[in-house]
Design a protein around this motif. Structure first.
Motif, PDB file in Angstrom:
ATOM      1  N   GLU A   4       0.829  -1.190   0.000  1.00 28.94           N
ATOM      2  CA  GLU A   4       0.000   0.000   0.000  1.00 28.94           C
ATOM      3  C   GLU A   4       0.870   1.248   0.000  1.00 28.94           C
ATOM      4  OE1 GLU A   4      -1.955  -3.092   2.792  1.00 28.94           O
ATOM      5  OE2 GLU A   4       0.021  -2.213   2.502  1.00 28.94           O
ATOM      6  N   SER A   5       0.332   2.313  -0.582  1.00 29.30           N
ATOM      7  CA  SER A   5       0.997   3.613  -0.536  1.00 29.30           C
ATOM      8  C   SER A   5      -0.064   4.697  -0.615  1.00 29.30           C
ATOM      9  CB  SER A   5       2.007   3.760  -1.682  1.00 29.30           C
ATOM     10  OG  SER A   5       1.363   3.647  -2.936  1.00 29.30           O
ATOM     11  N   GLY A   6       0.336   5.926  -0.263  1.00 30.87           N
ATOM     12  CA  GLY A   6      -0.552   7.067  -0.404  1.00 30.87           C
ATOM     13  C   GLY A   6      -1.217   7.550   0.859  1.00 30.87           C
ATOM     14  N   CYS A  20      -2.533   0.211  -4.195  1.00 32.77           N
ATOM     15  CA  CYS A  20      -2.143  -1.143  -3.785  1.00 32.77           C
ATOM     16  C   CYS A  20      -1.484  -1.804  -4.994  1.00 32.77           C
ATOM     17  CB  CYS A  20      -3.357  -1.927  -3.338  1.00 32.77           C
ATOM     18  SG  CYS A  20      -3.031  -3.665  -2.922  1.00 32.77           S
ATOM     19  N   LYS A  21      -0.187  -2.119  -4.856  1.00 34.22           N
ATOM     20  CA  LYS A  21       0.554  -2.804  -5.912  1.00 34.22           C
ATOM     21  C   LYS A  21       0.524  -4.290  -5.625  1.00 34.22           C
ATOM     22  CE  LYS A  21       3.451  -3.442  -9.343  1.00 34.22           C
ATOM     23  NZ  LYS A  21       3.031  -3.253 -10.754  1.00 34.22           N
ATOM     24  N   MET A  76      -2.510  -2.816 -10.305  1.00 35.38           N
ATOM     25  CA  MET A  76      -2.712  -1.798  -9.285  1.00 35.38           C
ATOM     26  C   MET A  76      -4.199  -1.681  -8.959  1.00 35.38           C
ATOM     27  SD  MET A  76       0.257  -0.378  -8.538  1.00 35.38           S
ATOM     28  CE  MET A  76      -0.257   1.131  -7.743  1.00 35.38           C
ATOM     29  N   VAL A  77      -4.482  -1.435  -7.692  1.00 36.16           N
ATOM     30  CA  VAL A  77      -5.843  -1.123  -7.248  1.00 36.16           C
ATOM     31  C   VAL A  77      -5.765   0.170  -6.443  1.00 36.16           C
ATOM     32  CG1 VAL A  77      -7.799  -1.868  -5.843  1.00 36.16           C
ATOM     33  CG2 VAL A  77      -6.580  -3.525  -7.255  1.00 36.16           C
ATOM     34  N   TYR A  78      -6.744   1.042  -6.643  1.00 38.85           N
ATOM     35  CA  TYR A  78      -6.746   2.355  -6.015  1.00 38.85           C
ATOM     36  C   TYR A  78      -7.998   2.545  -5.167  1.00 38.85           C
ATOM     37  CZ  TYR A  78      -3.444   2.992  -9.825  1.00 38.85           C
ATOM     38  OH  TYR A  78      -2.391   2.850 -10.694  1.00 38.85           O
ATOM     39  N   LEU A  79      -7.857   3.362  -4.148  1.00 35.41           N
ATOM     40  CA  LEU A  79      -9.003   3.769  -3.342  1.00 35.41           C
ATOM     41  C   LEU A  79      -8.959   5.284  -3.221  1.00 35.41           C
ATOM     42  CD1 LEU A  79     -11.434   2.638  -1.738  1.00 35.41           C
ATOM     43  CD2 LEU A  79     -10.032   2.886   0.323  1.00 35.41           C
ATOM     44  N   GLU A  80      -9.858   5.943  -3.945  1.00 39.01           N
ATOM     45  CA  GLU A  80      -9.981   7.393  -3.877  1.00 39.01           C
ATOM     46  C   GLU A  80     -10.917   7.725  -2.728  1.00 39.01           C
ATOM     47  OE1 GLU A  80      -8.446   9.443  -6.249  1.00 39.01           O
ATOM     48  OE2 GLU A  80      -9.010  11.163  -5.013  1.00 39.01           O
ATOM     49  N   MET A  81     -10.410   8.501  -1.757  1.00 36.41           N
ATOM     50  CA  MET A  81     -11.189   8.810  -0.557  1.00 36.41           C
ATOM     51  C   MET A  81     -11.441  10.317  -0.506  1.00 36.41           C
ATOM     52  SD  MET A  81      -9.320   6.289   2.189  1.00 36.41           S
ATOM     53  CE  MET A  81      -7.814   7.256   2.270  1.00 36.41           C
ATOM     54  N   GLY A 119      -0.113  -2.619   5.483  1.00 34.10           N
ATOM     55  CA  GLY A 119      -0.944  -1.559   6.033  1.00 34.10           C
ATOM     56  C   GLY A 119      -0.284  -0.199   5.939  1.00 34.10           C
ATOM     57  N   ILE A 120      -1.119   0.837   5.900  1.00 35.94           N
ATOM     58  CA  ILE A 120      -0.617   2.207   5.832  1.00 35.94           C
ATOM     59  C   ILE A 120      -1.545   3.103   6.644  1.00 35.94           C
ATOM     60  CG2 ILE A 120      -1.876   2.837   3.717  1.00 35.94           C
ATOM     61  CD1 ILE A 120       0.786   4.260   2.867  1.00 35.94           C
TER      62      ILE A 120
END
Length: 126
Positions: A4-6, A20-21, A76-81, A119-120
């Motif tokens: 995870e990053s960001g 998420c890579k 890659m999977v992304y979560l825009e919050m 985790g991040i």
């Protein structure tokens, strides 16, 4: 593995994009889920996306504010919050499910997922 990053610190009402890579295990996984763990609470499933057809799932607590997406070519999977709230604070994990059960998909159940990132931290505070 999943990485995870960001994450980081953001003010209430602000936005963050988690990434998420995915690598190092059978890439024909069924789905990638996002979970979070708030201090003193259990691990909560908040969103999920299936690999083959891009079906998305959201917990009520994030519906309308968070958006999950994927780039299968880049694994890659992304979560825009968006519209983040202090109660969104916690450690966020991505996880992969390789063997879905029949019937209603238990996207919120951590036991369904086989591979986990480290985790991040996401902190929403003024």
């Amino acid at each position: 593995q999943l990485v995870e990053s960001g994450g980081g610190l953001v003010q209430p009402g602000g936005s963050l994009r988690l990434s998420c890579k995915v690598s190092g295990f059978p890439l024909n996984y069924y789905s990638i889920g996002w979970f979070r763990e708030a201090p003193g609470k259990g691990r909560e499933g908040i969103s999920c996306i299936t690999r083959s057809d891009g079906i998305t799932y959201y917990a009520d607590s994030v519906k309308g504010r968070f958006t999950i997406s994927s780039d299968n070519g880049e694994n890659m999977v992304y979560l825009e919050m968006n519209s983040l709230k202090p109660e969104d604070t916690g450690v966020y994990f991505c996880a992969a499910d390789t063997l879905p059960p029949p019937g209603v998909y238990p996207f919120r159940d951590p036991n369904q997922f086989d591979y986990w990132g480290q985790g991040i931290q996401v902190t929403v505070s003024s």
